[in-house]
Write a protein that holds these residues in place. Structure first.
Motif, PDB file in Angstrom:
ATOM      1  N   GLU A 255       0.824  -1.210   0.000  1.00 11.03           N
ATOM      2  CA  GLU A 255       0.000   0.000   0.000  1.00 11.03           C
ATOM      3  C   GLU A 255       0.859   1.261   0.000  1.00 11.03           C
ATOM      4  N   ALA A 256       1.972   1.236   0.757  1.00 13.03           N
ATOM      5  CA  ALA A 256       2.872   2.394   0.776  1.00 13.03           C
ATOM      6  C   ALA A 256       3.467   2.635  -0.610  1.00 13.03           C
ATOM      7  N   VAL A 257       3.879   1.567  -1.259  1.00 10.44           N
ATOM      8  CA  VAL A 257       4.459   1.694  -2.601  1.00 10.44           C
ATOM      9  C   VAL A 257       3.424   2.253  -3.579  1.00 10.44           C
ATOM     10  N   GLU A 258       2.196   1.739  -3.527  1.00 14.52           N
ATOM     11  CA  GLU A 258       1.172   2.217  -4.453  1.00 14.52           C
ATOM     12  C   GLU A 258       0.818   3.680  -4.193  1.00 14.52           C
ATOM     13  N   SER A 259       0.788   4.079  -2.916  1.00 18.78           N
ATOM     14  CA  SER A 259       0.508   5.483  -2.606  1.00 18.78           C
ATOM     15  C   SER A 259       1.611   6.383  -3.139  1.00 18.78           C
ATOM     16  N   LEU A 260       2.840   5.970  -2.968  1.00 23.72           N
ATOM     17  CA  LEU A 260       3.959   6.783  -3.452  1.00 23.72           C
ATOM     18  C   LEU A 260       3.975   6.836  -4.977  1.00 23.72           C
ATOM     19  N   ARG A 261       3.717   5.720  -5.621  1.00 27.13           N
ATOM     20  CA  ARG A 261       3.667   5.735  -7.085  1.00 27.13           C
ATOM     21  C   ARG A 261       2.574   6.676  -7.583  1.00 27.13           C
ATOM     22  N   ALA A 262       1.478   6.788  -6.834  1.00 23.80           N
ATOM     23  CA  ALA A 262       0.379   7.646  -7.254  1.00 23.80           C
ATOM     24  C   ALA A 262       0.746   9.118  -7.235  1.00 23.80           C
ATOM     25  N   ILE A 263       1.667   9.506  -6.337  1.00 25.45           N
ATOM     26  CA  ILE A 263       2.027  10.925  -6.263  1.00 25.45           C
ATOM     27  C   ILE A 263       3.362  11.231  -6.953  1.00 25.45           C
ATOM     28  N   VAL A 264       4.030  10.216  -7.467  1.00 26.73           N
ATOM     29  CA  VAL A 264       5.309  10.430  -8.155  1.00 26.73           C
ATOM     30  C   VAL A 264       5.185  11.437  -9.302  1.00 26.73           C
ATOM     31  N   PRO A 265       4.158  11.350 -10.163  1.00 25.66           N
ATOM     32  CA  PRO A 265       4.079  12.340 -11.248  1.00 25.66           C
ATOM     33  C   PRO A 265       4.009  13.782 -10.740  1.00 25.66           C
ATOM     34  N   ILE A 266       3.373  13.989  -9.590  1.00 31.40           N
ATOM     35  CA  ILE A 266       3.242  15.337  -9.036  1.00 31.40           C
ATOM     36  C   ILE A 266       4.603  15.868  -8.611  1.00 31.40           C
TER      37      ILE A 266
END
Length: 264
Positions: free
Chosen positions: A121-132
């Motif tokens: 879940e931590a990895v998916e959350s971080l991947r979600a904000i990486v483009p920002i």
């Protein structure tokens, strides 16, 4: 060139205004500072930077520790949209104040979850904000915390677990915040870890072990650790995330006397 950054929340009592903290850090010879972005208006920071230039090296406050704490949790999928909104706000604040880094804390363990699920879940959350953060040129630094003295029940209490997350996210804008206080309590081997994994580390914190006070004495012989950091090629700020044993100004004088090369 390594330099210390004052922590404008932890180094002072709550009765001292933010502006007074800023000026005290500048008066004490610091070139950099960090603080919790949610607690201060960016316009005030801009005004203070014009009056007394300090580099804002890092800012905390984007993620939280537990449900109901007023901040999104890195490990909760239902917080992901909230997290993205807050990251956009934090990134805008960081750009207005010329801050290159945002601190993320890992959050507490969720009942019934495996470590693998927390990591996923931590990895998916971080991947979600990486483009920002990549578009903004801001780096997220994930801080593993100690679960023995200060944060019982925390997820991600080792550098190894934080590195797994950083590696799985796979972005140049997601790194590890290596806190010497927390990691000495949890695992030791500070210099070996820094030398072997410095490419994953984006920022450092220091404080005395035990006590989390100004880094004078205690278990950690800090000068060789600082030398090891410098040898890796890191030449940025190191945050003094401690609560002083005396007044902030007295603590700053002691730190400056012990480590004159790390203040301007």
């Amino acid at each position: 060139m390594l330099r210390f950054a004052a922590h404008l929340e932890m180094n002072f009592g709550k009765e001292v205004s933010f502006a007074d903290r800023w000026h005290a850090a500048a008066d004490s010879g610091f070139a950099g500072c960090e603080f919790v972005w949610r607690q201060h208006e960016w316009q005030e920071v801009q005004d203070l930077r014009k009056a007394r230039p300090l580099q804002v090296s890092c800012m905390g406050g984007t993620t939280g520790f537990q449900t109901g704490g007023g901040r999104p949790l890195l490990t909760r999928p239902e917080d992901r949209e909230w997290l993205a909104r807050d990251v956009r706000t934090a990134v805008d604040y960081a750009q207005r104040t010329a801050c290159p880094r945002l601190i993320f804390v890992p959050g507490n363990l969720q009942p019934g979850w495996s470590i693998e699920r927390h990591r996923k879940e931590a990895v998916e959350s971080l991947r979600a904000i990486v483009p920002i953060v990549e578009e903004a040129g801001v780096t997220v630094v994930l801080e593993p915390l100690n679960s023995k003295a200060d944060h019982p029940g925390i997820y991600c209490d080792s550098s190894a677990e934080a590195m797994r997350i950083v590696e799985q996210v796979g972005s140049r804008n997601v790194k590890l915040l290596y806190d010497i206080y927390h990691m000495q309590i949890m695992e030791g081997s500070l210099i070996e870890t820094i030398r072997k994994h410095h490419d994953l580390i984006g920022y450092y914190h220091v404080a005395k072990v035990p006590g989390r006070h100004e880094p004078l004495g205690g278990e950690v012989n800090l000068p060789p650790v600082l030398e090891a950091i410098a040898e890796t090629g890191y030449d940025g700020f190191i945050g003094l995330e401690y609560s002083p044993e005396r007044s902030a100004e007295e603590a700053y004088r002691s730190v400056k006397a012990a480590y004159p090369a790390y203040l301007r």
